[in-house]
Design an enzyme around this catalytic site. Structure first.
Site, short mmCIF file in Angstrom:
data_model
loop_
_atom_site.label_atom_id
_atom_site.label_comp_id
_atom_site.label_asym_id
_atom_site.label_seq_id
_atom_site.Cartn_x
_atom_site.Cartn_y
_atom_site.Cartn_z
N HIS A 31 0.81 -1.23 0.00
CA HIS A 31 0.00 0.00 0.00
C HIS A 31 0.84 1.28 0.00
O HIS A 31 0.29 2.38 -0.10
CB HIS A 31 -0.95 0.03 1.19
C1 UD1 Z 1 -2.02 5.53 6.20
C2 UD1 Z 1 -0.70 5.97 6.82
C3 UD1 Z 1 0.33 4.86 6.66
C4 UD1 Z 1 -0.20 3.52 7.17
C5 UD1 Z 1 -1.51 3.23 6.47
C6 UD1 Z 1 -2.13 1.93 6.91
C7 UD1 Z 1 -0.17 8.37 6.74
C8 UD1 Z 1 0.70 9.37 6.08
N1 UD1 Z 1 -0.15 7.14 6.19
O1 UD1 Z 1 -1.80 5.40 4.81
O2 UD1 Z 1 1.48 5.19 7.39
O3 UD1 Z 1 0.73 2.51 6.89
O4 UD1 Z 1 -2.41 4.31 6.76
O5 UD1 Z 1 -3.30 1.66 6.23
O6 UD1 Z 1 -0.82 8.68 7.71
N2 UD1 Z 1 -9.33 5.00 2.31
C9 UD1 Z 1 -10.53 4.34 2.31
N3 UD1 Z 1 -11.09 4.04 3.52
C10 UD1 Z 1 -10.52 4.36 4.69
C11 UD1 Z 1 -9.30 5.06 4.68
C12 UD1 Z 1 -8.71 5.36 3.47
O7 UD1 Z 1 -11.10 4.04 1.27
O8 UD1 Z 1 -11.09 4.04 5.75
C13 UD1 Z 1 -8.68 5.30 1.00
C14 UD1 Z 1 -8.95 6.69 0.51
O9 UD1 Z 1 -9.07 6.64 -0.89
C15 UD1 Z 1 -7.68 7.44 0.84
C16 UD1 Z 1 -6.62 6.35 0.72
O10 UD1 Z 1 -7.28 5.15 1.14
O11 UD1 Z 1 -7.47 8.52 0.03
C17 UD1 Z 1 -5.40 6.59 1.55
O12 UD1 Z 1 -5.76 6.80 2.93
P1 UD1 Z 1 -4.81 7.68 3.88
O13 UD1 Z 1 -5.35 7.65 5.26
O14 UD1 Z 1 -4.56 8.99 3.25
O15 UD1 Z 1 -3.42 6.94 3.82
P2 UD1 Z 1 -3.04 5.38 3.79
O16 UD1 Z 1 -2.49 5.05 2.45
O17 UD1 Z 1 -4.14 4.52 4.32
#
Ligand code: UD1
Length: 378
Positions: free
Chosen positions: A215
């Protein structure tokens, strides 16, 4: 901290999935402590049922007192929204300290708000450094440690990293690993891998399979890198089928890059994001784990399962020097060579790092009680 009153209120923060397994044992230890009260704020960085609710339920984390419901956004948007919404919570609740875990955007955002309001910050899992400032988490780690008053580390190298950045040793405590507390606490309840593989119609793979998670932006955001990685993983899957719980970010990137068809040419059990107990079962019985996660590098070391890390660096060097981890990056030849060695029985057996013993949260809470001046003489 120089207070001497009878009780202290520790406001704990979680935001994203890897925070949940870190906070669970801390909340339990705080609930059992004399003289400390705890409350929990969820920033809402992760909000889907699969990314949040499953973990609260399985890990018996108390429902958050406050949910800031920030959701997704750019780094600036997400960080700014968390800060804006967290400040009034501190004004209302006036905790004696704010406790943050790990390295996600929620960690640094809440630490920054607290310290500017004169509220001490406690950082659990401090001092880890990958040396790679292009990782958002590395920036979050460095800044959070600079803002913190009390810092708890998981491995010896962390204290040296902190010292190099001018953080005085007397703030730093080597406590062990709360993520591993959660692992040992829940191991007996891990869901059998056959059941989880069966949910993708592949129960028969349970005798020999690998686990894959992917991821990190560095691996999934660039279509060329993602394609190269997936092609290599298809090759591996022909001999060792791969259970692949797909993170929402990765699912979106695979679709946008038109790579879903490529996955169909391999043997993958494509799964939605899994609960903690399902992941534990999948990890425990896997022949090998391929991952770019930080936490999984530690969990596989604790379980003695060979781990192939699809990154160029790790902030958790003890998983390499003492554990089962090999950091290989995203190069096809390097990945295939490491997997071949594991298949030949040459995977690292590893040993349990110091203080990864299931009692880190107890040590952390005992130190907090002393620091707050509420530790009982008894
Ligand atoms: C975040 C953390 C990362 C961790 C990861 C675990 C930061 C900078 N990154 O990354 O360190 O390893 O979480 O998962 O804080 N989304 C959903 N549903 C959710 C949450 C997110 O669909 O409940 C999707 C959205 O499209 C979002 C994308 O995932 O834009 C990324 O989510 P985000 O929280 O920005 O970062 P992660 O890649 O999950």
């Amino acid at each position: 901290m120089t207070r001497t009153s009878a009780s202290a209120h520790i406001l704990c923060v979680v935001g994203a999935r890897p925070n949940f397994m870190k906070i669970a044992p801390i909340m339990r230890a705080l609930a059992a402590a004399h003289g400390l009260t705890a409350s929990l704020v969820h920033t809402g960085q992760h909000y889907d049922a699969a990314m949040k609710h499953a973990f609260f339920e399985q890990l018996h984390i108390p429902e958050p007192d406050v949910d800031l419901e920030v959701g997704s956004g750019s780094h600036a948007e997400q960080t700014a929204q968390i800060m804006l919404r967290f400040e009034p919570v501190l004004d209302e609740r006036r905790p004696d300290a704010v406790l943050v875990v790990g390295d996600v955007n929620s960690t640094v955002a809440c630490a920054l708000v607290a310290v500017k309001k004169g509220i001490p910050v406690i950082h659990v899992e401090s001092g880890l450094r990958s040396g790679d400032r292009s990782m958002p988490e590395e920036i979050n780690r460095i800044l959070t440690d600079q803002l913190s008053n009390l810092l708890f580390t998981t491995e010896a190298a962390a204290a040296d990293n902190l010292a190099r950045e001018g953080i005085s040793y007397d703030k730093v405590h080597f406590a062990g690993n709360v993520m591993i507390d959660t692992l040992f606490y829940n191991l007996a309840g891990a869901k059998p891998a056959a059941a989880t593989l069966g949910s993708a119609g592949q129960a028969g793979w349970a005798a020999h399979y690998g686990l894959l998670t992917l991821h990190r932006p560095a691996n999934v955001d660039d279509p060329a890198t993602l394609k190269r990685l997936l092609e290599t993983l298809v090759e591996i899957s022909r001999e060792t089928p791969l259970a692949f719980p797909v993170h929402p970010r990765t699912r979106a990137r695979i679709e946008a890059a038109g790579l879903a068809g490529l996955l169909e040419t391999g043997r993958f059990a494509l799964l939605p994001p899994q609960g903690y107990l399902e992941m534990l079962g999948l990890m425990r019985y896997a022949a090998l784990v391929l991952t770019d996660s930080g936490g999984i590098q530690e969990e596989t070391t604790a379980l003695g399962v060979p781990c192939v890390t699809l990154r160029d660096s790790t902030e958790r060097p003890i998983t390499v020097s003492e554990g089962t981890n090999t950091v290989v990056g995203s190069d096809r030849e390097a990945i295939l060579a490491t997997v071949a060695a594991i298949r030949a029985g040459e995977g690292k057996a590893g040993r349990q790092p110091a203080l990864w013993d299931g009692r880190a949260a107890e040590r952390i809470v005992a130190t907090i009680a002393e620091w707050c001046g509420v530790a009982r003489a008894a």
